[in-house]
Design a protein around this motif. Structure first.
Motif, mmCIF file in Angstrom:
data_model
loop_
_atom_site.group_PDB
_atom_site.id
_atom_site.type_symbol
_atom_site.label_atom_id
_atom_site.label_comp_id
_atom_site.label_asym_id
_atom_site.label_seq_id
_atom_site.Cartn_x
_atom_site.Cartn_y
_atom_site.Cartn_z
ATOM 1 N N PHE A 199 0.612 -0.798 0.208
ATOM 2 C CA PHE A 199 -0.218 -0.451 -0.097
ATOM 3 C C PHE A 199 1.512 1.819 0.169
ATOM 4 N N SER A 200 1.958 1.392 0.730
ATOM 5 C CA SER A 200 2.965 2.499 0.934
ATOM 6 C C SER A 200 3.181 3.003 -0.651
ATOM 7 N N ALA A 201 4.112 1.503 -0.690
ATOM 8 C CA ALA A 201 4.973 1.858 -2.013
ATOM 9 C C ALA A 201 3.585 2.944 -3.660
ATOM 10 N N GLU A 202 2.355 1.674 -3.602
ATOM 11 C CA GLU A 202 1.924 2.125 -4.157
ATOM 12 C C GLU A 202 1.193 3.791 -4.024
ATOM 13 N N GLN A 203 0.759 4.313 -3.072
ATOM 14 C CA GLN A 203 0.823 5.566 -2.508
ATOM 15 C C GLN A 203 1.905 6.189 -3.055
ATOM 16 N N TYR A 204 3.139 5.722 -2.673
ATOM 17 C CA TYR A 204 4.037 6.941 -2.995
ATOM 18 C C TYR A 204 4.165 6.441 -4.556
ATOM 19 N N GLN A 205 4.361 6.040 -5.622
ATOM 20 C CA GLN A 205 4.170 5.848 -7.070
ATOM 21 C C GLN A 205 2.823 6.619 -7.522
ATOM 22 N N LEU A 206 1.794 6.888 -7.058
ATOM 23 C CA LEU A 206 1.159 7.778 -7.165
ATOM 24 C C LEU A 206 1.105 9.400 -6.805
ATOM 25 N N ASN A 207 0.953 9.346 -5.664
ATOM 26 C CA ASN A 207 2.439 10.528 -5.491
ATOM 27 C C ASN A 207 3.203 11.114 -6.094
ATOM 28 N N LEU A 208 4.073 10.374 -6.858
ATOM 29 C CA LEU A 208 5.134 11.316 -7.761
ATOM 30 C C LEU A 208 4.260 11.303 -9.377
ATOM 31 N N ASP A 209 3.200 10.285 -9.265
ATOM 32 C CA ASP A 209 2.417 10.713 -11.077
ATOM 33 C C ASP A 209 1.878 11.674 -9.846
ATOM 34 N N VAL A 210 0.363 12.437 -9.478
ATOM 35 C CA VAL A 210 0.529 13.406 -9.190
ATOM 36 C C VAL A 210 1.382 14.370 -9.449
ATOM 37 N N ALA A 211 2.454 14.340 -8.227
ATOM 38 C CA ALA A 211 3.560 15.600 -8.820
ATOM 39 C C ALA A 211 3.995 16.068 -9.999
ATOM 40 N N LEU A 212 4.271 15.014 -10.820
ATOM 41 C CA LEU A 212 4.598 15.511 -12.243
ATOM 42 C C LEU A 212 4.674 16.029 -12.897
ATOM 43 N N THR A 213 2.297 15.318 -12.597
ATOM 44 C CA THR A 213 1.233 15.789 -13.927
ATOM 45 C C THR A 213 1.760 17.808 -13.622
ATOM 46 N N ARG A 214 1.441 17.867 -11.922
ATOM 47 C CA ARG A 214 1.171 19.623 -11.492
ATOM 48 C C ARG A 214 2.393 20.069 -12.289
ATOM 49 N N LYS A 215 4.413 19.593 -12.536
ATOM 50 C CA LYS A 215 4.852 20.191 -13.021
ATOM 51 C C LYS A 215 4.650 20.100 -14.172
ATOM 52 N N GLN A 216 4.511 19.519 -14.591
ATOM 53 C CA GLN A 216 3.688 19.501 -16.479
ATOM 54 C C GLN A 216 2.707 20.668 -17.045
ATOM 55 N N VAL A 217 1.350 20.603 -15.791
ATOM 56 C CA VAL A 217 0.761 21.485 -16.347
ATOM 57 C C VAL A 217 0.620 22.817 -15.804
ATOM 58 N N THR A 218 1.682 22.925 -15.006
ATOM 59 C CA THR A 218 2.328 24.356 -14.540
ATOM 60 C C THR A 218 3.923 25.063 -15.671
ATOM 61 N N GLU A 219 4.210 23.855 -16.315
ATOM 62 C CA GLU A 219 5.189 23.639 -17.020
ATOM 63 C C GLU A 219 4.130 25.095 -18.145
ATOM 64 N N LYS A 220 2.892 23.810 -18.563
ATOM 65 C CA LYS A 220 2.279 23.964 -19.922
ATOM 66 C C LYS A 220 1.540 25.589 -19.632
ATOM 67 N N ILE A 221 1.233 25.517 -18.349
ATOM 68 C CA ILE A 221 0.731 26.842 -18.314
ATOM 69 C C ILE A 221 1.480 28.513 -17.833
ATOM 70 N N ILE A 222 3.084 27.831 -17.906
ATOM 71 C CA ILE A 222 3.643 29.496 -17.854
ATOM 72 C C ILE A 222 3.911 29.545 -19.191
ATOM 73 N N GLU A 223 4.328 28.771 -20.143
ATOM 74 C CA GLU A 223 4.689 28.455 -21.919
ATOM 75 C C GLU A 223 3.690 29.478 -22.529
ATOM 76 N N GLU A 224 2.421 29.485 -21.689
ATOM 77 C CA GLU A 224 1.035 29.819 -22.663
ATOM 78 C C GLU A 224 0.900 31.511 -21.814
ATOM 79 N N LEU A 225 1.160 31.333 -21.177
ATOM 80 C CA LEU A 225 1.801 32.956 -20.184
ATOM 81 C C LEU A 225 2.782 33.682 -20.891
ATOM 82 N N LEU A 226 4.205 32.786 -21.344
ATOM 83 C CA LEU A 226 4.565 33.565 -22.418
ATOM 84 C C LEU A 226 4.810 34.272 -23.827
ATOM 85 N N ASN A 227 4.057 32.634 -24.350
ATOM 86 C CA ASN A 227 3.709 33.243 -25.469
ATOM 87 C C ASN A 227 2.684 33.010 -25.866
ATOM 88 N N LYS A 228 2.309 34.513 -25.215
ATOM 89 C CA LYS A 228 0.262 35.406 -25.225
ATOM 90 C C LYS A 228 0.784 37.008 -25.927
#
Length: 109
Positions: A80-109
């Protein structure tokens, strides 16, 4: 650990046969926590920046023997702990990708 039959054990591996009262997944869990690693590596020697364990090191390694239900509970908790750890890594990666995409869109306006 799955069921390994007819495996070829080379000089770099040590095969272990466990008694019925010790589950392989429990042993794996114990070896992968700090206490287990500390005990397992207490007698290990170092060679060319590699740790070397001998058969006698393994024979001297003491694992706390719990009831089978308690071992299963530890295995489930570890999984369970290993699964939760992996899910947290996946969420963090998704957040980072979304943030980068938003920054790119703001820079290209």
């Amino acid at each position: 650990p799955g069921n390994v039959e007819r495996a070829l054990i080379t000089s770099n591996l040590i095969a272990m046969r466990l008694k019925d009262y010790l589950l392989p997944e429990y042993l794996s869990t114990y070896i992968n926590i700090k206490e287990g690693q500390k005990k397992l590596l207490a007698n290990a020697t170092s060679s060319d920046s590699r740790l070397v364990l001998t058969v006698s090191d393994i024979e001297e390694f003491e694992v706390p023997i719990l009831t089978l239900p308690a071992q299963r509970q530890i295995i489930e908790l570890s999984q369970f702990s290993a699964e939760q750890y992996q899910l947290n890594l996946d969420v963090a990666l998704t957040r980072k990708q979304v943030t980068e995409k938003i920054i790119e869109e703001l820079l290209n306006k």
